[in-house]
Design an enzyme around this catalytic site. Structure first.
Site, PDB file in Angstrom:
ATOM      1  N   ASP A  61      91.461  34.101  -5.331  1.00  0.00           N
ATOM      2  CA  ASP A  61      90.874  34.579  -6.584  1.00  0.00           C
ATOM      3  C   ASP A  61      91.263  36.026  -6.881  1.00  0.00           C
ATOM      4  O   ASP A  61      90.718  36.648  -7.798  1.00  0.00           O
ATOM      5  CB  ASP A  61      89.349  34.395  -6.594  1.00  0.00           C
ATOM      6  N   HIS A 115      86.209  43.091   4.829  1.00  0.00           N
ATOM      7  CA  HIS A 115      86.154  41.810   4.113  1.00  0.00           C
ATOM      8  C   HIS A 115      87.310  40.927   4.577  1.00  0.00           C
ATOM      9  O   HIS A 115      87.125  39.743   4.872  1.00  0.00           O
ATOM     10  CB  HIS A 115      86.228  42.070   2.615  1.00  0.00           C
ATOM     11  N   HIS A 172      84.026  41.622  -8.911  1.00  0.00           N
ATOM     12  CA  HIS A 172      83.074  40.550  -9.222  1.00  0.00           C
ATOM     13  C   HIS A 172      81.828  41.099  -9.905  1.00  0.00           C
ATOM     14  O   HIS A 172      81.397  42.217  -9.636  1.00  0.00           O
ATOM     15  CB  HIS A 172      82.642  39.810  -7.948  1.00  0.00           C
TER      16      HIS A 172
END
Length: 256
Positions: A61, A115, A172
Site C-alpha cells: 500500500d 515498522h 494513513h
C-alpha cells in the site's frame, strides 16, 4: 532551496499519497504510491509531470503503483537501501544521512526501522515537510512488524528533534482511533483533549486530520511521550526506562 508544493491524495480506505512539486524546475515526486490511477489523474489535473517516486518502505500500500507509474512516466524510483530487494523498480538507494534533491528542494534521509526493517523518511527542511510513511502517525506510530521497541523509539526520537513547525505527512488517516487510545493512557492531558475535539469535528465533516506538526505530536502522541509522568503512572511504570514504557504503550495499543 525551493519550497515544495504538496498535494494530498486520499486512496484506498485510509491511505494518503502525496505529490511534491518543485515550482521552479517542474520536478514532481509521488510519495508512497499505493495505486496508479488517482495519482496519474491528479498529476494531469495539476499539470505536473511525475519525475520521481519516493518510497518510505516496501509494503504494497506504499509501492503498489511503482511499476505502472514508472512505465508511464519514466520516473526515477528512490527507496531504502536496506530494503532495496523489496522496492519494485528501485533506481536509487538511500540511507541515513543521505541527501536527495528533487528539483531545487533537498531532502535529508532518516533510517527509521521499527515498522519494517528498512523504513526511511524524507525531511525537506526548507518546505517544513516530513514524509514519514508508517513510522509515525498523527497521535500514533506503526505496528512493529519487523523491528523492536528500542529501534522504534530511536527512530521516533529523530522526528522529535525536528523543528516544531515541521508538517508531518504520514500515510494513513488513523488519527481518530489513535486519539481515543491516547486518551486512555493520558486522560488528563489538556492538549490531547483539545486536539481530539478538533479531530472529531474534522472527521464528522470528512476533513483530513493530516498533516499535523511535530509540535502537535510532542504534546499529544503517547508514543513520543514515554517520559511523561502521567503516562508512566497510567501504565504502572513510574520512573521506568523510556524504551520499556514505549513497549508497554505499544502493546496496549495493539490490543486496544
Amino acid at each position: 532551496m525551493s519550497r515544495l508544493e504538496i498535494h494530498q491524495i486520499p486512496v484506498l480506505s485510509d491511505n494518503y499519497v502525496y505529490l511534491a512539486h518543485c515550482p521552479e524546475t517542474g520536478d514532481t515526486a509521488v510519495v508512497d504510491p499505493a495505486v496508479t490511477g488517482p495519482v496519474m489523474d491528479t498529476a494531469k489535473v495539476k499539470g505536473w509531470t511525475i519525475t520521481h517516486i519516493l518510497n518510505t518502505h516496501h509494503h504494497d500500500d506504499h509501492t503498489g503503483g511503482n511499476l505502472e507509474i514508472k512505465q508511464a512516466t519514466g520516473c526515477t524510483i528512490v527507496g531504502p537501501k536496506a530494503d532495496q530487494d523489496r522496492i519494485p523498480g528501485i533506481d536509487v538507494e538511500v540511507d541515513e544521512g543521505d541527501s536527495y534533491t528533487l528539483g531545487n528542494a533537498e531532502a535529508k534521509v532518516f533510517f527509521v526501522p521499527g515498522h519494517t526493517r528498512g523504513h526511511i523518511a524524507f525531511w525537506f527542511a526548507d518546505s517544513d515537510a516530513l514524509f514519514c510513511g508508517d513510522t509515525m502517525f498523527a497521535m500514533g506510530c506503526g505496528r512493529l512488524f519487523e523491528g523492536t521497541p528500542a529501534q522504534m523509539w530511536t527512530s521516533l526520537q529523530k522526528f522529535m528533534n525536528l523543528p516544531g513547525e515541521t508538517r508531518v505527512y504520514c500515510a494513513h488517516e488513523y488519527t481518530q482511533a489513535n486519539g481515543r487510545f491516547a486518551l486512555s493512557v493520558e486522560p488528563d492531558n489538556e492538549e490531547l483533549v483539545r486536539r481530539m475535539a478538533e479531530v472529531d469535528d474534522k472527521r464528522a465533516n470528512d476533513i483530513p486530520t493530516v498533516p499535523s506538526t511535530v509540535a502537535d505530536e510532542l504534546a499529544t502522541n503517547p508514543f513520543l511521550r514515554p517520559e511523561s509522568p502521567l503516562l508512566q503512572k497510567t501504565v504502572g511504570m513510574t520512573g521506568a526506562d523510556p524504551v520499556a514504557v514505549f513497549a508497554e504503550t505499544r502493546a496496549r495499543k495493539d490490543n486496544f
